[in-house]
Design an enzyme around this catalytic site. Structure first.
Site, PDB file in Angstrom:
ATOM      1  N   ASP A  84       4.816   2.623  -4.315  1.00 21.45           N
ATOM      2  CA  ASP A  84       4.033   3.541  -5.258  1.00 21.45           C
ATOM      3  C   ASP A  84       1.651   3.129  -4.893  1.00 21.45           C
ATOM      4  OD1 ASP A  84       2.991   6.294  -6.452  1.00 21.45           O
ATOM      5  OD2 ASP A  84       3.364   5.677  -8.539  1.00 21.45           O
ATOM      6  N   ASP A 105      -1.803   4.703   0.456  1.00 18.89           N
ATOM      7  CA  ASP A 105      -2.810   5.098  -0.325  1.00 18.89           C
ATOM      8  C   ASP A 105      -4.257   4.736   0.797  1.00 18.89           C
ATOM      9  OD1 ASP A 105      -4.730   6.623  -1.483  1.00 18.89           O
ATOM     10  OD2 ASP A 105      -4.134   6.044  -3.541  1.00 18.89           O
ATOM     11  N   GLU A 135      -1.561   9.045   1.852  1.00 20.06           N
ATOM     12  CA  GLU A 135      -2.354   9.906   0.549  1.00 20.06           C
ATOM     13  C   GLU A 135      -3.839  11.051   1.724  1.00 20.06           C
ATOM     14  OE1 GLU A 135      -2.174   8.851  -3.939  1.00 20.06           O
ATOM     15  OE2 GLU A 135      -4.623  10.506  -4.309  1.00 20.06           O
ATOM     16  N   ASN A 231       5.534   9.140 -14.097  1.00 19.52           N
ATOM     17  CA  ASN A 231       5.811   7.818 -14.523  1.00 19.52           C
ATOM     18  C   ASN A 231       5.000   8.491 -16.254  1.00 19.52           C
ATOM     19  OD1 ASN A 231       5.418   5.123 -15.237  1.00 19.52           O
ATOM     20  ND2 ASN A 231       2.894   4.880 -14.235  1.00 19.52           N
TER      21      ASN A 231
HETATM   22  P1  13P Z   1       2.435  10.459 -14.222  1.00 19.70           P
HETATM   23  O1  13P Z   1       2.115   9.093 -14.799  1.00 19.70           O
HETATM   24  O2  13P Z   1       1.203  11.698 -14.379  1.00 19.70           O
HETATM   25  O3  13P Z   1       3.535  10.795 -14.375  1.00 19.70           O
HETATM   26  O4  13P Z   1       2.107  10.362 -12.456  1.00 19.70           O
HETATM   27  C1  13P Z   1       2.562   9.185 -11.573  1.00 19.70           C
HETATM   28  C2  13P Z   1       2.533   8.937 -10.299  1.00 19.70           C
HETATM   29  O5  13P Z   1       1.609  10.020  -9.907  1.00 19.70           O
HETATM   30  C3  13P Z   1       2.988   7.661  -9.762  1.00 19.70           C
HETATM   31  O6  13P Z   1       2.326   8.285  -8.469  1.00 19.70           O
END
Ligand code: 13P
Length: 287
Positions: A84, A105, A135, A231
């Site tokens: 991520d 990213d 992104e 997350n």
């Molecule tokens: P949140 O923590 O707001 O749910 O976002 C998670 C996210 O986009 C990870 O890339």
């Protein structure tokens, strides 16, 4: 079943639902999410930030743990291990470690540099059957110390990145990581619509899934979102449940201090959150 995220997201886009990316932090998170995906018969993407990867002892540990659980818990639904918000270098490290998907990213680079780096990564990822997310337009909020302002992506830049052959694209549409402030303006469906018009079949990704109202999630899916990242919501649910356990003094009763007992309410809370999201995203029974 460990797979890249390409096919599951193409199916999601065509079937008008979204697959959840749930970020993992440790063994409890991973196990709770995998068991819920299996119970819901849903494909799932395990998100790993660079910080969480480091915390868990490195990318090899993550891959070993996930592979071990898929076997040991008999997980048959499609599972992708996805980096991520990765840097260029982290993408290569994760590909080498056995991740099946990476996100580059490059949103903080000028578009020319984002294009150059993404081009290289697409070539190398695809040569190994690994899916790649890019992104455009920084997602707001804080992620591993990187603070974005929640800008809206330029649809033409999205098209330029999409044309490089990425498998799915995160476009900033006013979404932010973490809790949404009270004065948040909501998602820009105008931007999302413009992006989808130019990028066609490409599955789009909605970051910052925590706290977005259900009606906005559903509308985003109708406009081409096929992957939604969550997350913070699992973290909040986990922590509240463990706090309740401790505040009720349960850790002081019998063997209540056993970490397996102490963390069990947190795991149940993650499972409940993940199940609710899978139902909302429409991925139940889509494995
Ligand atoms: P949140 O923590 O707001 O749910 O976002 C998670 C996210 O986009 C990870 O890339």
């Amino acid at each position: 079943m460990l797979v890249s995220a390409t096919e599951m997201l193409q199916k999601a886009k065509a079937g008008h639902y979204a697959v959840g990316q749930f970020n993992i932090n440790n063994l409890e998170w991973t196990k709770s999410i995998l068991l819920t995906a299996q119970e819901c018969n849903s494909p799932v993407i395990l998100g790993v930030s660079e910080g969480a990867g480091k915390y868990m002892g490195g990318y090899d540990t993550v891959v070993g743990m996930v592979k071990g659980m898929i076997k040991g818990l008999n997980i048959t639904v499609p599972v992708a291990i996805h980096l991520d918000h990765g840097s260029f270098d982290a993408c290569y490290k994760c590909m080498e470690a056995g991740f099946t998907s990476v996100m580059f990213d490059g949103s903080h680079y000028a578009i020319e540099e984002n294009v150059e780096k993404t081009t290289q990564l697409v070539k190398d990822a695809h040569a190994q059957g690994i899916s790649i997310e890019a992104e455009v337009g920084a997602i707001g909020g804080e992620e591993d110390g990187v603070v974005g302002m929640g800008e809206c992506a330029d649809p033409k830049e999205c098209k330029a990145i999409a044309d490089l052959g990425v498998d799915f694209l995160a476009a900033g549409i006013g979404n932010i990581h973490g809790k949404y402030p009270a004065n948040w303006q909501g998602l820009s469906f105008e931007t999302l619509d413009a992006v989808q018009q130019l990028t066609g079949e490409l599955p789009l990704v909605l970051h910052g899934g925590t706290g977005i109202p259900a009606d906005m999630i559903k509308k985003a899916i109708t406009l081409g979102v096929a992957k939604i990242n969550v997350n913070t919501e699992c973290q909040l649910a986990f922590t509240a449940a463990v706090r309740e356990y401790i505040e009720a003094g349960k850790d002081l009763q019998g063997k209540g201090f056993d970490p397996r007992k102490l963390l069990a309410p947190g795991c149940e809370a993650i499972k409940k959150t993940v199940k609710e999201k899978m139902e909302l995203f429409g991925s139940v029974d889509k494995a």
